[in-house]
Write an enzyme that holds these catalytic residues in place. Structure first.
Site, PDB file in Angstrom:
ATOM      1  N   THR A   1       4.292   0.296  -2.747  1.00  0.00           N
ATOM      2  CA  THR A   1       4.193  -0.080  -4.043  1.00  0.00           C
ATOM      3  C   THR A   1       5.332   0.347  -4.922  1.00  0.00           C
ATOM      4  O   THR A   1       5.674  -0.533  -5.960  1.00  0.00           O
ATOM      5  CB  THR A   1       2.976   0.809  -4.862  1.00  0.00           C
TER       6      THR A   1
ATOM      7  N   ALA B   1      -2.571  -0.829  -3.300  1.00  0.00           N
ATOM      8  CA  ALA B   1      -3.515   0.389  -3.096  1.00  0.00           C
ATOM      9  C   ALA B   1      -2.741   1.764  -2.873  1.00  0.00           C
ATOM     10  O   ALA B   1      -1.890   1.816  -2.440  1.00  0.00           O
ATOM     11  CB  ALA B   1      -4.139  -0.151  -1.671  1.00  0.00           C
TER      12      ALA B   1
ATOM     13  N   ILE C   1       0.780  -1.230   0.077  1.00  0.00           N
ATOM     14  CA  ILE C   1      -0.070   0.063   0.100  1.00  0.00           C
ATOM     15  C   ILE C   1       0.943   1.286  -0.128  1.00  0.00           C
ATOM     16  O   ILE C   1       1.812   1.452   0.553  1.00  0.00           O
ATOM     17  CB  ILE C   1      -0.966  -0.041   1.276  1.00  0.00           C
ATOM     18  N   CYS C   2       0.288   2.147  -0.648  1.00  0.00           N
ATOM     19  CA  CYS C   2       1.075   3.404  -0.563  1.00  0.00           C
ATOM     20  C   CYS C   2       2.544   3.380  -1.279  1.00  0.00           C
ATOM     21  O   CYS C   2       2.702   2.759  -2.431  1.00  0.00           O
ATOM     22  CB  CYS C   2       1.089   4.236   0.783  1.00  0.00           C
ATOM     23  N   ALA C   3       3.412   3.759  -0.406  1.00  0.00           N
ATOM     24  CA  ALA C   3       4.819   3.847  -1.104  1.00  0.00           C
ATOM     25  C   ALA C   3       5.683   2.822  -1.111  1.00  0.00           C
ATOM     26  O   ALA C   3       6.199   2.556  -1.896  1.00  0.00           O
ATOM     27  CB  ALA C   3       5.897   4.952  -0.212  1.00  0.00           C
TER      28      ALA C   3
END
Length: 198
Positions: free
Chosen positions: A108, A157, A104-106
């Site tokens: 990724t 996400a 999720i978020c960074a």
């Protein structure tokens, strides 16, 4: 009866503590999963919110046969630091054996740099965000502008999609019914109980 495998969550210095929270709580509560916190070492780390976390194991000691799913929360470190070789090895091993990985978020950015997005539908904090943080990113055709995306065991996400992230993990691990997952996500996203009561 509790599942034999556990849900593992990576805890590193500055990890975004709220991002995996819904998923971990519901997988433990409704799925009866054990939760294992995984550090790069066994040293205590401090989350972005200032919570001190003592990892239950280290990346090097993870038994991949015990992992039902691995969660990578976001945090600024993923944008600024390379993925450690032992974590890269763990992620590649889990992916090769078909174990779900959820970023999720960074986080990724980290899995994009390792090539785990290749050929899979995915999302992040925006297409330009991935392009600017991942040199050579060439998966824009598979980018989906959605809070969370699940494709072949990989869940990604946006940092704003923690509820949807949790719902995708619940679906991947078959926790709750389709209707209950939808109701749960609706309640937490809208802040309204079924029937309209706040």
């Amino acid at each position: 009866m509790a599942p034999e495998k556990a849900v593992y969550v990576i805890v590193v210095e500055g990890f975004a503590d709220w991002e995996p929270a819904h998923a971990l709580a519901e997988l433990r509560r409704h799925g009866q999963y054990r939760v294992e916190s995984v550090g790069l070492t066994l040293a205590t780390v401090e989350s972005m919110g200032g919570i001190q976390v003592l990892p239950s194991t280290s990346v090097a000691k993870v038994d991949t046969a015990d992992v039902a799913a691995l969660i990578l929360p976001g945090g600024d470190r993923w944008e600024n630091s390379p993925v450690e070789p032992e974590l890269e090895q763990l992620l590649n091993d889990l992916d090769a054996q078909g174990t779900p990985i959820a970023a999720i978020c960074a986080a990724t950015v980290a899995i994009a740099r390792l090539g785990l997005l290749r050929g899979r539908r995915h999302t992040s904090n925006g297409l330009e965000y991935l392009r600017s943080n991942v040199p050579g990113y060439a998966e824009s055709a598979n980018y989906v502008d959605s809070p969370a995306v699940r494709d072949h065991g990989l869940i990604t996400a946006s940092g704003l999609g923690d509820v949807e992230f949790a719902r995708e993990l619940l679906e991947e691990l078959n926790v709750l019914s389709v209707e209950d997952r939808a109701t749960w996500a609706s309640i937490f996203r809208s802040a309204r109980l079924p029937g309209g009561a706040a």
